[in-house]
Enzyme design. Structure first.
Site: not given
Lengths: 346, 200
Positions: A37, A193, A223, A225
């Site tokens: 991560y 989250h 981003r 994922n």
């Protein structure tokens, strides 16, 4: 750009397929041979014409069939589209953002004509030609968010900003990697989250939240994922997990190239002008492993990433059962050669 | 105490007597003791502006009703079940004015359901005091059929509605007032482990 929209399914007989062009532009998410991560956020600016990053909202050969799959999901389960009452204005903000950008990026498919509050929207691939009054819900067949989402690829969440936090107060979520809007709606950034392992301890969410609270209009960020899915199934929702989870037990080293898909989410974040909400598109791209390994660099790298992935992460991504078969399949394509930096093919 | 580190779970802390024009209490089971403890430090006359709604549940027969009544609240109600008492809370909130304080004490399931009512009435969640007392049994929503199973003490747990064996996750929805239950043996149906006590 000339695209033939595929006629394909994301369930049942799974006729989903990627053309050679779609394989070449697939947003492979690993810039190096390992994964952990990080707050891997960058400005959502246009680059590499033809790539998924060329336009603010990418429309590809799967558009028409994906929208049809979304309609099936919403018909089965209306709870996939929810908006708390105070999010209506943000829904209109989103409708405007998409209509203006799509009509600029793809004028051959989408047209928007604005005459004051009277808007005329043409969506040629879907055969839609509607006139409505901006900010007047009674002039649309659905709420503003659901109306435009039924013409859009990818899931979208609307995040309200208050009390130095972001609150997931609306969304249309039909192509999700195993999370439930119906359960998470109304939660703040830390709460939704909550189940993610390891990242809280790394401080990832504190930093990301701080960054996003200061997100400015006109300066979107993005981003990537990723996870993996058995078959090209868009609707891997927890609601239906009891139906699709069993697919994982069918994966073998012999069929992994055909059955297993790398699932990549191109996530972007946009400040909205009237509501000050943030819209969070989560656009899902699927590629079978047998298509992926046609790019030698990607085959080598995915093998190494999955081989060295911490067990907690593999478990969170639902890979525990399928990983041995996937690794055995991918190992044929990893000759140990060095890979170049960055995500694009050599 | 409750398992810590669940980001989506509410943070519970002891009730504190605040300044207010009306004090609305809702408690079940051993939550009564939280009100009695608060009473030891509350200013004189505090309970003249207090309404107490109490559901004895497993604590019935331990004298909590009479102890609460002895505080001489402006209104006192003993309800047979949480579900029966919630409409009363909704009406009280609909009639409430500025300066009303809300205090919830007892099981997590009751607190969660009362929170749902309070949020629907437009109360800011951060202004509601919540103190957990008594059983750690969980209220669980099956993510598949959306049915709620009350007082879950085992892991896994059988959904009282669709019958699937559910893994009770450490993921809590304030809006639903429940933890999330996800089918535990979807990958290989029929292989669910036997339930074991997990939430006492």
């Amino acid at each position: 750009m000339t695209i033939e929209f595929n006629t394909e399914t994301f369930r049942g007989d799974f006729t989903y397929h990627n053309s050679a062009e779609a394989i070449a532009r697939f947003p492979f998410p690993f810039p190096e041979d390992k994964y952990m991560y990080s707050v891997n956020i960058e400005p959502h600016v246009s680059f590499r014409p033809g790539s998924v990053y060329e336009h603010p909202f990418d429309v590809d050969e799967h558009y028409v069939s994906e929208v049809a799959d979304r309609a099936l999901v919403l018909n089965e389960d209306p709870l996939r589209s929810q908006s708390l009452p105070h999010m209506n204005l943000a829904g209109w903000d989103l409708l405007e953002l998409l209509m203006t950008n799509l009509s600029e990026s793809y004028p051959q498919w989408f047209e928007l004509h604005q005459d004051g509050d009277r808007w005329h929207w043409i969506n040629r691939p879907l055969g839609i030609d509607d006139t409505f009054t901006f900010l007047d819900n009674t002039t649309l067949p659905y709420g503003p968010m659901e109306y435009i989402m039924r013409q859009t690829q990818g899931d979208y969440a609307l995040l309200d900003q208050r009390d130095d936090n972001l609150w997931m107060d609306a969304g249309v979520i039909t192509t999700q990697a195993d999370w439930s809007l119906d359960f998470d709606i109304g939660m703040n950034f830390m709460e939704w989250h909550g189940p993610v392992p390891l990242a809280h301890e790394l401080g990832v969410f504190e930093r990301a939240l701080k960054f996003l609270l200061n997100l400015r209009q006109g300066q979107p960020v993005r981003r990537l994922n990723w996870t993996m899915t058995v078959h090209p199934r868009l609707d891997t929702s927890p609601e239906n997990y009891a139906k699709w989870g069993v697919d994982r037990a069918t994966v073998t080293p012999e069929n992994a190239g055909e059955y297993m898909y790398l699932r990549v989410e191109l996530q972007s974040l946009w400040r909205l002008p009237r509501s000050n909400a943030i819209v969070f598109p989560i656009r899902c791209y699927l590629i079978s492993l047998q298509d992926l390994v046609t790019i030698p660099k990607w085959g080598r790298r995915l093998h190494r990433v999955l081989r060295d992935l911490p067990d907690e992460l593999a478990d969170y991504k639902g890979l525990t059962m399928t990983r041995p078969s996937v690794l055995q399949y991918l190992s044929q394509f990893d000759d140990g050669a060095q890979t170049s930096a960055g995500t694009f093919p050599d | 105490m409750l398992v810590e580190g669940i980001k989506s779970r509410p943070i519970y802390s002891p009730l504190v007597a605040r300044t207010g024009t009306l004090h609305l209490f809702m408690a079940d089971g051993e939550g009564a003791q939280a009100i009695l403890d608060l009473a030891t430090t509350a200013s004189p006359g505090f309970f003249e502006r207090a309404h107490i709604c109490y559901i004895p549940r497993a604590a019935a027969g331990r004298g909590f009703e009479s102890a609460l009544q002895a505080l001489n609240p402006a209104a006192f109600y003993v309800g047979p079940t949480v579900a029966a008492a919630l409409p009363r809370l909704a009406v009280e909130l609909a009639n409430a004015h500025m300066g009303t304080q809300i205090y919830l004490a007892g099981t997590e399931g009751m607190i969660g359901q009362a929170m749902v009512v309070a949020l629907a009435a437009g109360v800011d969640q951060a202004s509601i005091q919540r103190e957990h007392r008594g059983s750690e049994a969980r209220r669980v929503q099956c993510v598949h059929c959306k049915g709620i199973t009350e007082d879950v003490t085992t892991q896994p747990a059988k959904c009282a509605h669709c019958g699937l064996m559910l893994l009770v996750r450490d993921h809590y929805s304030r809006r639903i007032g429940a933890f999330q239950g996800v089918c535990v043996d979807a990958e290989m149906p029929g292989t669910a482990p036997d339930p074991e006590e997990a939430f006492r």
